[in-house]
Design a protein around this motif. Structure first.
Motif, mmCIF file in Angstrom:
data_model
loop_
_atom_site.group_PDB
_atom_site.id
_atom_site.type_symbol
_atom_site.label_atom_id
_atom_site.label_comp_id
_atom_site.label_asym_id
_atom_site.label_seq_id
_atom_site.Cartn_x
_atom_site.Cartn_y
_atom_site.Cartn_z
ATOM 1 N N GLU A 197 0.844 -1.197 0.000
ATOM 2 C CA GLU A 197 0.000 0.000 0.000
ATOM 3 C C GLU A 197 0.881 1.249 0.000
ATOM 4 O OE1 GLU A 197 -3.881 0.305 2.418
ATOM 5 O OE2 GLU A 197 -2.431 1.456 3.606
ATOM 6 N N THR A 257 -4.794 6.802 -1.428
ATOM 7 C CA THR A 257 -4.079 5.599 -1.024
ATOM 8 C C THR A 257 -4.211 4.570 -2.133
ATOM 9 O OG1 THR A 257 -4.429 6.000 1.343
ATOM 10 C CG2 THR A 257 -3.893 3.746 0.670
ATOM 11 N N ARG A 292 -3.203 0.731 -3.925
ATOM 12 C CA ARG A 292 -2.780 -0.644 -3.733
ATOM 13 C C ARG A 292 -1.944 -1.025 -4.948
ATOM 14 N NH1 ARG A 292 -1.920 -3.357 0.767
ATOM 15 N NH2 ARG A 292 -1.562 -5.553 0.293
ATOM 16 N N ARG A 310 3.994 -0.995 3.658
ATOM 17 C CA ARG A 310 3.284 0.267 3.427
ATOM 18 C C ARG A 310 4.308 1.404 3.306
ATOM 19 N NH1 ARG A 310 0.513 4.600 6.017
ATOM 20 N NH2 ARG A 310 -1.568 4.947 5.111
#
Length: 311
Positions: free
Chosen positions: A227, A236, A238, A306
């Motif tokens: 992410e 955000t 993916r 992330r």
């Protein structure tokens, strides 16, 4: 990481060798240009592309940027545009200079140039002369007529060895790189076979390279998904195993400067606000990669699950 681009004028174009044109760029109002240091390059917006060209003029001349461009008919369009359409008087958009190929302080230098790879090394040789440092250069090309800037090099000193391939074959790297002087650094720029051969013969801590193309690297294991929080855009993303961060950002409508998409040009360098990058570029030094402050989002991925980026 990009700054406001510059709108410059092509002041002069000069044949420097067979197939090599230089272009001198100036501000339309005669204003001084942003400073640069030897090894720096600019992004040039030409023919619908963004291409990187090393600055090969004099950093002390704040009124002019000079680039040298090899005519490559098989290229993706940048060099062909310069040779067939770019002309004096035209306006061109360029970036502020960036430098990932810095001439570090050293007791002495060995410069190894191949073909158009002479462009950053010419500015470095000039600077080494100014510093009073000892240096020598070996410069190879297809033929003497195809080797650019040889007259300028001859004015800097007599420790320049020209190796036209049609006369002398390939550069004798064993002779050039064995018994390096104490404290010497080796700077090399040129085609990948030359750089790979230089790497084989030179200690990594003494060597600085600039590549035109990414080398082939065998990677084990599979890419994972992760992410990415784009802090500036408030999105955000993916990123799946088969997609780069750059592709994911562009698909989400985020504008990102990019060019090579191979991790060698630095156009897409992005600030890392949180998380650990999995660096796969060929530009950042080991220390810069360990610091993790920036990453090249065209090839590098995530090692922490992330990332938070300044996008």
């Amino acid at each position: 990481m990009s700054e406001n681009p510059l709108q410059l004028i092509v002041h002069r174009m000069t044949w420097e060798a067979e197939g090599v044109l230089s272009a001198e760029l100036t501000h339309p109002d005669g204003k001084p240009l942003p400073a640069w240091t030897p090894g720096a390059h600019i992004d040039v917006h030409i023919g619908g592309h963004i291409r990187q060209y090393s600055l090969c003029g004099d950093p002390y001349d704040r009124g002019t940027y000079r680039i040298g461009v090899l005519d490559e008919p098989s290229s993706r369009g940048g060099s062909r545009f310069v040779h067939t359409q770019l002309r004096p008087g035209q306006s061109v958009t360029v970036s502020v200079p960036r430098n990932h190929f810095v001439l570090e302080d050293a007791a002495s230098y060995v410069f190894v140039a191949g073909g158009i790879g002479i462009t950053p090394l010419l500015a470095m040789a000039r600077e080494a002369t100014r510093r009073g440092a000892e240096w020598r250069m070996v410069y190879g090309g297809r033929s003497r007529a195809s080797m650019a800037f040889t007259a300028e090099l001859s004015l800097l000193g007599d420790d320049v060895t020209l190796v036209p391939q049609d006369e002398r074959g390939h550069i004798d790297l064993d002779a050039a790189l064995t018994r390096l002087p104490g404290g010497a650094l080796v700077y090399s720029c040129g085609p990948e076979p030359l750089l790979a051969a230089v790497e084989e013969r030179c200690p990594a801590d003494r060597l600085r390279l600039e590549r035109f193309a990414a080398p082939t690297v065998e990677r084990t294991g599979e890419n994972g998904e992760f992410e990415v929080e784009c802090r500036t855009s408030g999105l955000t993303l993916r990123v799946d195993a088969h997609t780069s961060i750059l592709d994911a950002a562009e698909s989400a409508g985020i504008a990102v400067d990019s060019s090579c998409r191979d991790g060698i040009c630095g156009s897409c360098e992005t600030r890392v606000l949180d998380g650990t990058p999995d660096h796969r570029d060929f530009l950042l030094s080991d220390a810069e990669q360990s610091a993790g402050a920036t990453m090249m989002i065209c090839v590098s991925r995530c090692a922490s699950g992330r990332l938070v980026l300044d996008l």
